[in-house]
Design a protein around this motif. Structure first.
Motif, PDB file in Angstrom:
ATOM      1  N   LEU A 266       0.842  -1.199   0.000  1.00  0.00           N
ATOM      2  CA  LEU A 266       0.000   0.000   0.000  1.00  0.00           C
ATOM      3  C   LEU A 266       0.873   1.244   0.000  1.00  0.00           C
ATOM      4  O   LEU A 266       1.938   1.256   0.608  1.00  0.00           O
ATOM      5  CB  LEU A 266      -0.871   0.012   1.263  1.00  0.00           C
ATOM      6  N   ILE A 267       0.419   2.274  -0.667  1.00  0.00           N
ATOM      7  CA  ILE A 267       1.061   3.571  -0.482  1.00  0.00           C
ATOM      8  C   ILE A 267      -0.020   4.620  -0.214  1.00  0.00           C
ATOM      9  O   ILE A 267      -1.200   4.394  -0.488  1.00  0.00           O
ATOM     10  CB  ILE A 267       1.959   4.006  -1.668  1.00  0.00           C
TER      11      ILE A 267
ATOM     12  N   HIS B 268      -0.576  -1.145  -8.091  1.00  0.00           N
ATOM     13  CA  HIS B 268      -1.038  -2.180  -9.023  1.00  0.00           C
ATOM     14  C   HIS B 268      -0.450  -1.944 -10.405  1.00  0.00           C
ATOM     15  O   HIS B 268      -0.014  -0.841 -10.734  1.00  0.00           O
ATOM     16  CB  HIS B 268      -2.563  -2.201  -9.084  1.00  0.00           C
ATOM     17  N   THR B 269      -0.459  -2.983 -11.214  1.00  0.00           N
ATOM     18  CA  THR B 269       0.014  -2.849 -12.589  1.00  0.00           C
ATOM     19  C   THR B 269      -1.094  -2.243 -13.432  1.00  0.00           C
ATOM     20  O   THR B 269      -2.218  -2.051 -12.957  1.00  0.00           O
ATOM     21  CB  THR B 269       0.361  -4.218 -13.183  1.00  0.00           C
ATOM     22  N   GLU B 270      -0.801  -1.989 -14.706  1.00  0.00           N
ATOM     23  CA  GLU B 270      -1.865  -1.440 -15.544  1.00  0.00           C
ATOM     24  C   GLU B 270      -2.940  -2.482 -15.812  1.00  0.00           C
ATOM     25  O   GLU B 270      -4.004  -2.173 -16.313  1.00  0.00           O
ATOM     26  CB  GLU B 270      -1.287  -0.871 -16.841  1.00  0.00           C
TER      27      GLU B 270
ATOM     28  N   ARG C  38      -1.845  12.124 -11.527  1.00  0.00           N
ATOM     29  CA  ARG C  38      -0.457  11.779 -11.228  1.00  0.00           C
ATOM     30  C   ARG C  38      -0.368  10.697 -10.151  1.00  0.00           C
ATOM     31  O   ARG C  38       0.464   9.816 -10.216  1.00  0.00           O
ATOM     32  CB  ARG C  38       0.318  13.026 -10.792  1.00  0.00           C
ATOM     33  N   SER C  39      -1.250  10.787  -9.155  1.00  0.00           N
ATOM     34  CA  SER C  39      -1.247   9.757  -8.109  1.00  0.00           C
ATOM     35  C   SER C  39      -1.556   8.394  -8.697  1.00  0.00           C
ATOM     36  O   SER C  39      -0.944   7.385  -8.339  1.00  0.00           O
ATOM     37  CB  SER C  39      -2.284  10.077  -7.042  1.00  0.00           C
ATOM     38  N   LYS C  40      -2.517   8.381  -9.587  1.00  0.00           N
ATOM     39  CA  LYS C  40      -2.907   7.111 -10.201  1.00  0.00           C
ATOM     40  C   LYS C  40      -1.740   6.548 -11.018  1.00  0.00           C
ATOM     41  O   LYS C  40      -1.446   5.350 -10.958  1.00  0.00           O
ATOM     42  CB  LYS C  40      -4.133   7.367 -11.090  1.00  0.00           C
TER      43      LYS C  40
ATOM     44  N   GLN D 104       4.692   2.231  -9.726  1.00  0.00           N
ATOM     45  CA  GLN D 104       5.303   1.447  -8.651  1.00  0.00           C
ATOM     46  C   GLN D 104       4.912  -0.014  -8.736  1.00  0.00           C
ATOM     47  O   GLN D 104       5.716  -0.898  -8.507  1.00  0.00           O
ATOM     48  CB  GLN D 104       4.892   2.003  -7.286  1.00  0.00           C
ATOM     49  N   GLY D 105       3.646  -0.241  -9.065  1.00  0.00           N
ATOM     50  CA  GLY D 105       3.179  -1.619  -9.188  1.00  0.00           C
ATOM     51  C   GLY D 105       3.929  -2.340 -10.285  1.00  0.00           C
ATOM     52  O   GLY D 105       4.362  -3.486 -10.113  1.00  0.00           O
ATOM     53  N   THR D 106       4.109  -1.678 -11.402  1.00  0.00           N
ATOM     54  CA  THR D 106       4.779  -2.297 -12.539  1.00  0.00           C
ATOM     55  C   THR D 106       6.240  -2.569 -12.213  1.00  0.00           C
ATOM     56  O   THR D 106       6.770  -3.636 -12.514  1.00  0.00           O
ATOM     57  CB  THR D 106       4.665  -1.368 -13.766  1.00  0.00           C
TER      58      THR D 106
END
Lengths: 109, 503, 390
Positions: free
Chosen positions: B274-275, B287-289, B360-362, B368-370
């Motif tokens: 989590l962030i 999470h990834t895309e 930008r947050s999204k 980060q997920g990727t």
């Protein structure tokens, strides 16, 4: 408070499935399947219980069964979340801890 | 034990879309939701949605819920309503209490079930944030979502005259719906200097004659047995109350609409990283895309950052597509094509409605997920869960080194209740902090704040705020949901598990 | 950093009590813990202070001394200990009746007030118990309290008399001088010097003493506890199944499902003054994993319902696990550390730390100060585990 009979978007209320509930002994009408909390609001009742420590009134807060503020004694069972518990015909609902303090339970020997 | 290809937890717009996508790809899909109908928050949304026709713009939430529910059923999704997940084990078992809402108080009717899933999609949505002020425990103070449920679902007015706290979309929409239902709204107060929600909603509220008062905070609600009035106070640029600016409202109801935060309890149990993203509501899984949050676990919708029903549906489709592909049900080519289509629609939606900060947050969540996925430094689902959340070490520095307490928010008096369940006051929490408590759980141990039936759902962020004020560190350092089962109260009988599923 | 007379490692009930008694003895004490006070086992246990379950002889004397000490000092604590002398009840199943009679006789001979209640008397007093429970062992002098409140109360009282408390200060190693004597510790926050060091770090004690080459046979024994919703208690007191005694001591149990044996499960019930009640207990050697095991929970719930059928309908709101510091002979270690002058140990109480906190604190203070001990320290020596092997 009251029921919303007329609404610009939602259809009119159909009150064909009406049941009787007893709130602190007083009979009142409710709509089958609705939660206890909305039946009480419709009857103008918003104070559901008193807290054990400070003996303060509480009622409906989160509306989705998470905060547990709306607990009442229902058919003899304490701590029932009235916002997610549907009414049934003849249901006995009581203000929880009207005088404050813990629910009665078996004392130590 | 029921085994499934995909189990989707949460039947709001994201969960319904995800389940349908998987079922159409040929997966055996189970969709679980705790409430009595599918649709999530859509079921109480009587307003029309914006956007393109692809997102059912012009339709009302209640109608979209019906349509998504129908599509899910027709595509072969099995749906369990009245079913709450109370545990998600490290080995991937999902523990469910069924008929919880209808039968919680008649536990003989409660059934427990276990599900094992090859893929899990978390679509648990968001929950309302709280704000503490003197009198906020009085009957008549409630969440705006609760008021909306009361008017649009149960068709009962929660009060005659209302003060709305918060001018985000929820505050504005519920204000308008209260008016439609026949209530009066005295005013909308907004602590920020700008209105939070869309202008179109704000204009509608104003046209109806309701003032929206910015730079005004709720100061208190008053009454002995119920709310009979409320007071607001003007804020200066630093968020401090200006002297002699109190303004009293004669209202019987105060609705709180101070924002939503992702519902992440199950994500934590699944081992997601989590962030903290304030523009997206708070703690959010990276999470990834493809909406993958951990090996074999996907997430979609508000749990991945609070947005809208339309983006939630698209994220649900992404997650469903990726989960199906990982099971070999969808070709790479189709995955690529479909994902591309969905991504471009998402981009369009976000471009139209998103602030740059949120966008930008999204992007950060996905980046980060990727990255973590690529470096394989991802907590493996099924292995041991993370020991502690991502709290920087300095959260627990010893008291000798702490800076002097920051100027405290004067509106939060020592006798204000913070933990509603256990009736713990701000003063008691401040004492615990002064004695050395440096985490939300340390405060809990010393004061019982968060030990009640709701298990800190309502108060943990408020406790974090007090910690933050006392230690001069950002509140997010302290606020993380606990990750131990049960996620919802569950009876001894249900835990014993004899009633339904002993196999 | 300023030097202290004594440095105490560990802010659980044991370390808090040691700090309290040392401060009361007039020494300058520094207490450090890697977390907040009572953030380890002391906040992941139950609060029973029992004498009934102790073996007559030294163990029973130890427990009774502790109860007496606590009743003397409890009034001093600012925080409410939630001390309640509700008595304790052991629920006896038919197959254990014979053993129960002997159990009671031996304790009566040792001077403990304890009664065997027949099934009828038991049911009239505790209607919530299952109908087939054959008998009850009733000990009116036993009590419960809130372990966290005990730890907070003792540290705050000590602080007011000059003790220094350093939460969030993790001890990394114990430091010795050239002569091999303990002279302080090095911590995550720098070095702390002291004339003497007491390690009261419970299950984490072996790791700390390893840094001076001392082996301590304490192992974490994991226990699960279920917390029930407030206001739903079927009984406002403490109940255990008699078979629990066998679990603790690793004795053979009769006809119970094998899962109960595997997980070391026995029914333990404790009402708390906050209105909740706790249900345990399991005892497993599972390293330091705090994971809640759903299968253990399942069998705990089943066992609880077997003894109190009405629990079936009551909500569990929280489940926690904790590590009880287990020693091979089920006795704590309250001792000088042989070979390291100035180093003491007060740990290894398994499930009895709350009950034995007071006597442990007092005895440790006696040893540190070199005064007459409140009880014979010999059976609690660290050396007992190696002597046999020498």
């Amino acid at each position: 408070m009251r029921r919303i009979n007329q609404h610009p978007i939602l259809q009119g209320l159909t009150e064909d499935e009406s049941v009787t509930i007893y709130v602190d002994g007083i009979p009142m009408k409710a709509i089958a399947g609705e939660p206890i909390a909305s039946a009480l609001f419709a009857a103008g009742i918003r104070t559901f219980r008193f807290t054990p420590r400070r003996k303060e009134p509480r009622g409906f807060y989160c509306g989705i069964g998470q905060c547990t503020d709306c607990m009442m004694q229902v058919d003899g069972v304490a701590n029932v979340r009235t916002c997610v518990t549907p009414v049934t015909d003849g249901m006995q609902i009581r203000t929880q801890n009207p005088a404050g303090g813990e629910q009665p339970c078996a004392p130590p020997m | 034990m029921r085994t499934t290809d995909v189990t989707v937890i949460g039947a709001g717009p994201a969960g319904l879309a995800a389940a349908t996508e998987c079922a159409r790809a040929g997966a055996d899909v189970l969709l679980i939701d705790a409430s009595r109908q599918v649709g999530g928050q859509l079921v109480r949304q009587t307003h029309k949605f914006f956007g393109s026709s692809a997102h059912m713009a012009g339709s009302r939430g209640i109608d979209i819920a019906r349509r998504l529910g129908k599509e899910a059923k027709e595509s072969g999704v099995q749906i369990w309503i009245d079913s709450a997940v109370h545990n998600l084990t490290p080995t991937g078992e999902i523990h469910v209490v069924q008929d919880r809402l209808a039968c919680a108080e008649k536990p003989d009717a409660v059934k427990t079930r276990q599900v094992s899933a090859r893929r899990i999609i978390l679509a648990t949505g968001a929950r309302e944030k709280s704000i503490a002020f003197p009198g906020w425990t009085l009957p008549g103070v409630m969440g705006a979502g609760a008021a909306q449920t009361m008017i649009n679902l149960h068709r009962v007015l929660p009060g005659r005259r209302v003060l709305m706290v918060g001018s985000g979309n929820v505050g504005l929409i519920v204000t308008y719906q209260l008016l439609q239902a026949g209530a009066e709204v005295a005013a909308v107060v907004e602590a920020a200097c700008d209105i939070g929600g869309y202008q179109v909603h704000a204009a509608k509220v104003r046209r109806a004659g309701v003032p929206i008062l910015t730079s005004q905070a709720i100061h208190s609600a008053r009454g002995r047995r119920e709310v009979v009035g409320a007071t607001a106070v003007e804020l200066d640029g630093q968020g401090n109350a200006r002297p002699n600016t109190r303004r009293s409202f004669s209202v019987d109801t105060v609705c709180i609409a101070v924002g939503l935060r992702p519902e992440i309890r199950l994500a934590r149990m699944a081992g997601c990283r989590l962030i903290f993203c304030p523009p997206l509501g708070g703690w959010t899984p990276i999470h990834t895309e493809h909406m993958c949050v951990a090996p074999r676990v996907y997430a979609a919708g508000d749990i991945c950052g609070v947005e809208e029903a339309s983006t939630a549906m698209e994220e649900g489709r992404l997650a469903g597509m990726a989960a199906s592909a990982s099971l070999g049900l969808v070709t790479d080519e189709r995955l690529r094509r479909r994902t591309g289509q969905i991504q471009s629609r998402l981009q369009q939606l976000r471009g139209a409605t998103f602030s740059r900060r949120r966008r930008r947050s999204k992007q950060r969540l996905i980046r980060q997920g990727t990255e973590e996925w690529a470096t394989a430094d991802w907590r493996i689902y099924c292995s041991r869960r993370p020991k502690e959340p991502a709290i920087p070490v300095q959260a627990g520095k010893n008291s000798a080194q702490l800076p002097a307490p920051a100027e405290e928010d004067k509106s939060l008096r020592d006798d204000t209740i913070i933990c509603r369940c256990e009736e713990v006051t701000a003063g008691e929490i401040r004492t615990a902090i002064s004695r050395g408590a440096r985490t939300v759980s340390a405060v809990k141990r010393r004061t019982r704040a968060g030990m009640g039936l709701c298990q800190g759902r309502t108060c943990e962020m408020l406790v974090a705020r007090l910690l933050s004020q006392a230690t001069r560190q950002p509140a997010d350092v302290f606020a993380v949901d606990h990750r131990r089962p049960p996620v919802v109260p569950v009876t001894f009988g249900a835990l014993a598990g004899d009633s339904h599923d002993s196999s | 950093m300023t030097a202290a007379d004594v440095l105490v490692i560990g802010g659980g009930v044991i370390g808090a009590s040691v700090t309290y008694y040392l401060t009361r003895a007039g020494l300058q004490v520094t207490l450090c813990d890697r977390g907040d006070i009572a953030s380890g086992t002391s906040s992941a246990c139950e609060g029973q202070m029992l004498a009934v379950d102790k073996r007559p002889g030294y163990d029973l004397d130890l427990a009774l001394t502790s109860q007496k000490l606590l009743s003397e000092i409890s009034g001093e604590f600012e925080s409410v200990l939630q001390y309640q002398q509700t008595g304790s009840l052991l629920a006896v199943e038919e197959e254990d009746l014979h053993a129960a009679r002997e159990f009671v006789t031996r304790r009566k001979q040792a001077g403990l007030r304890v009664d065997l209640l027949d099934a009828q008397t038991l049911r009239s007093r505790v209607p919530a118990l299952a109908e087939d429970i054959a008998a009850g062992i009733w000990c009116p002098s036993d009590a419960t309290l809130n372990p966290m409140a005990l730890a907070y109360g003792m540290t705050v009282t000590a602080q007011e008399s000059g003790a220094r408390v350093l939460p969030y200060t993790e001890v990394l190693s114990i430091k010795k001088d050239a002569g091999g004597a303990a002279v302080g510790v090095s911590t995550s926050d720098g070095d702390l010097t002291a004339d003497r060091v007491v390690c009261a770090a419970g299950v984490w004690t072996p790791g700390i003493l390893q840094t001076v080459g001392v082996d301590v046979p304490i192992r974490p024994r994991k226990g699960h506890v279920l917390v029930a919703q407030r206001g739903s208690s079927p009984y406002q007191g403490a109940v255990q199944e008699f078979g629990y005694q066998k679990t603790i001591l690793g004795m053979k149990r009769g006809r119970v499902p094998s899962a109960l044996k595997e997980y070391g499960i026995a029914f333990v019930y404790e009402y708390t003054r906050d209105g909740n009640f706790l249900v345990g207990a399991s005892r497993q050697f599972a390293g330091f994993s705090r994971e809640v095991d759903p299968d253990v929970v399942r069998w705990l719930a089943r066992r609880a319902i077997r003894f109190v059928p009405g629990l079936s309908d009551i909500n569990v709101i929280r489940i926690y696990t904790g590590f009880r510091p287990h020693t091979p002979d089920h006795r704590p270690i309250v001792s000088r550390v042989p070979g390291v002058p100035g180093l003491f140990i007060a740990a290894g109480h398994e499930g009895a730390g709350v009950g034995l906190a007071a006597v442990t604190g007092r005895l440790t203070a006696d040893l540190v100060c070199g005064r007459a001990p409140v009880i014979d320290p010999e059976p609690l020596q660290l050396g007992r585990f190696t002597e046999g092997g020498d």
